[in-house]
Structures are given as C-alpha cells and as structure tokens.
Design a protein around this motif. Structure first.
Motif, PDB file in Angstrom:
ATOM      1  N   ASN A 102      -1.424  -3.156  -1.166  1.00  0.00           N
ATOM      2  CA  ASN A 102      -1.066  -4.275  -0.288  1.00  0.00           C
ATOM      3  C   ASN A 102      -1.254  -3.921   1.183  1.00  0.00           C
ATOM      4  O   ASN A 102      -1.732  -4.745   1.981  1.00  0.00           O
ATOM      5  CB  ASN A 102       0.388  -4.700  -0.541  1.00  0.00           C
ATOM      6  CG  ASN A 102       0.549  -5.395  -1.879  1.00  0.00           C
ATOM      7  OD1 ASN A 102      -0.422  -5.853  -2.470  1.00  0.00           O
ATOM      8  ND2 ASN A 102       1.787  -5.479  -2.351  1.00  0.00           N
ATOM      9  N   LYS A 103      -0.880  -2.711   1.545  1.00  0.00           N
ATOM     10  CA  LYS A 103      -1.041  -2.283   2.929  1.00  0.00           C
ATOM     11  C   LYS A 103      -2.515  -2.120   3.282  1.00  0.00           C
ATOM     12  O   LYS A 103      -2.936  -2.431   4.405  1.00  0.00           O
ATOM     13  CB  LYS A 103      -0.284  -0.980   3.175  1.00  0.00           C
ATOM     14  CG  LYS A 103       1.235  -1.145   3.153  1.00  0.00           C
ATOM     15  CD  LYS A 103       1.937   0.154   3.494  1.00  0.00           C
ATOM     16  CE  LYS A 103       3.451  -0.043   3.516  1.00  0.00           C
ATOM     17  NZ  LYS A 103       4.178   1.217   3.851  1.00  0.00           N
ATOM     18  N   ALA A 122      -3.919  -5.480   4.143  1.00  0.00           N
ATOM     19  CA  ALA A 122      -3.515  -5.917   5.482  1.00  0.00           C
ATOM     20  C   ALA A 122      -4.316  -5.189   6.559  1.00  0.00           C
ATOM     21  O   ALA A 122      -4.755  -5.793   7.552  1.00  0.00           O
ATOM     22  CB  ALA A 122      -2.019  -5.678   5.678  1.00  0.00           C
TER      23      ALA A 122
END
Length: 250
Positions: free
Chosen positions: A219-220, A223
């Motif tokens: 997820n990071k 981003a």
C-alpha cells in the motif's frame, strides 16, 4: 555549443593566486582551509576579460570576468572551495578545473545584491563533464559588452548540466536566449532559475525512487509511486516548450 572557449591571447594573465589570499578575503575557517589543502594543488588566474584586454565596454553589473584554472589533487571538489574563491574575488568567475590530463568547467551566476550593491549574490554552480585537456576549444563568442559576454559564457554551462539531468532537451540557443517571433527573449536569470528548478526536481525524483526501493509494504509503495508520477509530470512541465509562460505580442 561547448563551454570550452578559446580565450583571446590579449587577455592572458597567468598569475598564481596564493591560497592564503583566498583565505584572507573569504574569511576561511580551519575546515575550509583543510578542504583547500586536501583538494587543491594550485590556483592560476589564467585570463582577465576586461575592457582594456578584449575591447568590450563594461556595464553596471559586469565590469570584468576572470578565468581561474584550478589544478586539483582529486577528481572531486567540494563546492565550498569554489564558493570561497568566488567570495574572495568581486568579479564573475569561470573555473577551469584540471586533474590527471582532463579538464572540466564550472561557474555560478554572480550578480550584485539588490539590497547592497557592494555585495555579490552567488547562485548554484553549473559544470560540464570531464574533457581531455587537448579538447579543441570553441571560438570566443561575439558580444556587445561585458554583460552580454557573461551571458554567452554561462549559457553553454547551464545547457550542458540541464541536458545531463534531462537527456533530449537539446541545445539551448546562445544568450540572449531567443524565442519565437513576437515572444520576448528569455533572460539569463530566467534560464538559470529554470535550470535550478529542473535540477531540484530531478533530485526529488531520485529520492522518491530510493524510497520505493526501500519500502516493503504494498500500500505504501502504491502511494509513493503516485508521488513519483506527480514529480515526473512536474519535471515534464518544466522541460516543456514554454515553461517561462511567455506571452506573444498582440
């Protein structure tokens, strides 16, 4: 066009500059003196580009331009060394850095301070890649006065560094930077501001890529990838055809 110019013989100076004179005029501390000792072999004032040597009139902002040839002990040079020499000398400087049969050029845009005309503002440094010492030199540029000569000497340095950061940008026109018919020429200050913005954005992109390489969580990473795409778009805008926002004449 290369920034490696064939300076007029009439401007040859050839005087060694003692390091202690730089220390004195730059207010060097012990750490800076140590950098000079470790990295600099000799400083030679190679050329004095002035009204009396090249027959160009001085201007309010550029009275003379000096060319310093700095022999290095290593292939790397701390920018604080160049900045100290620039602080010690009141005129604009072009540096020819030499080491082991090679030469590279470096210079920062130096201008009078708007707040105090006796002081000089020194910008970021632009530099070329290393070249062989016997690389053919480009004919000395034609100019109307010392200010326009300074622009023509700095222009290829700005272009060369930007081209290394963003390959494919192509050769920039010589100063004063021309534009399409009906569009005002781009000033040296604007060109340098753009080059510095491109350099800063290229560094941002490298830092973001490093963060992606270190990040393990999916997820990071998503981003950070989005942040990378945005930074690349900003860089594309900076290198677009009209980043200066020029307005055509009505």
């Amino acid at each position: 066009m290369t920034a490696f110019f064939d300076y007029p013989k009439s401007a040859a100076f050839g005087r060694v500059v003692p390091k202690n004179k730089i220390y004195e005029h730059a207010g060097a501390n012990a750490a800076l003196k140590d950098l000079f000792v470790r990295e600099v072999d000799q400083i030679v004032w190679s050329y004095k580009l002035a009204p009396e040597t090249i027959n160009l009139p001085a201007t309010k902002t550029v009275i003379e331009i000096q060319v310093f040839r700095v022999s290095l002990k290593t292939t790397t040079l701390d920018r604080d060394v160049l900045r100290a020499i620039d602080r010690a000398v009141p005129f604009p400087l072009i540096f020819e850095l030499t080491h082991n049969g090679r030469v590279k050029l470096a210079a920062a845009y130096k201008r009078p301070s708007e707040a105090d005309s006796t002081r000089r503002v020194i910008g970021d440094y632009f530099e070329t890649q290393w070249l062989a010492n016997d690389t053919p030199r480009t004919p000395f540029p034609l100019a109307l006065d010392m200010s326009s000569l300074y622009e023509r000497l700095l222009s290829p340095l700005v272009t060369a560094q930007t081209e290394r950061l963003v390959p494919g940008m192509g050769e920039a026109p010589q100063a004063p930077f021309t534009a399409a018919p009906g569009v005002a020429p781009v000033s040296l200050e604007a060109r340098i501001a753009l080059a510095e913005a491109i350099k800063a954005k290229a560094r941002d992109i490298e830092r973001i890529r490093a963060r992606i390489a270190r990040e393990k969580q999916f997820n990071k990473r998503v981003a950070i990838n989005a942040e990378l795409r945005a930074a690349k778009q900003e860089l594309e805008w900076l290198t677009a055809g009209d980043p200066f926002g020029a307005v055509t004449d009505k």
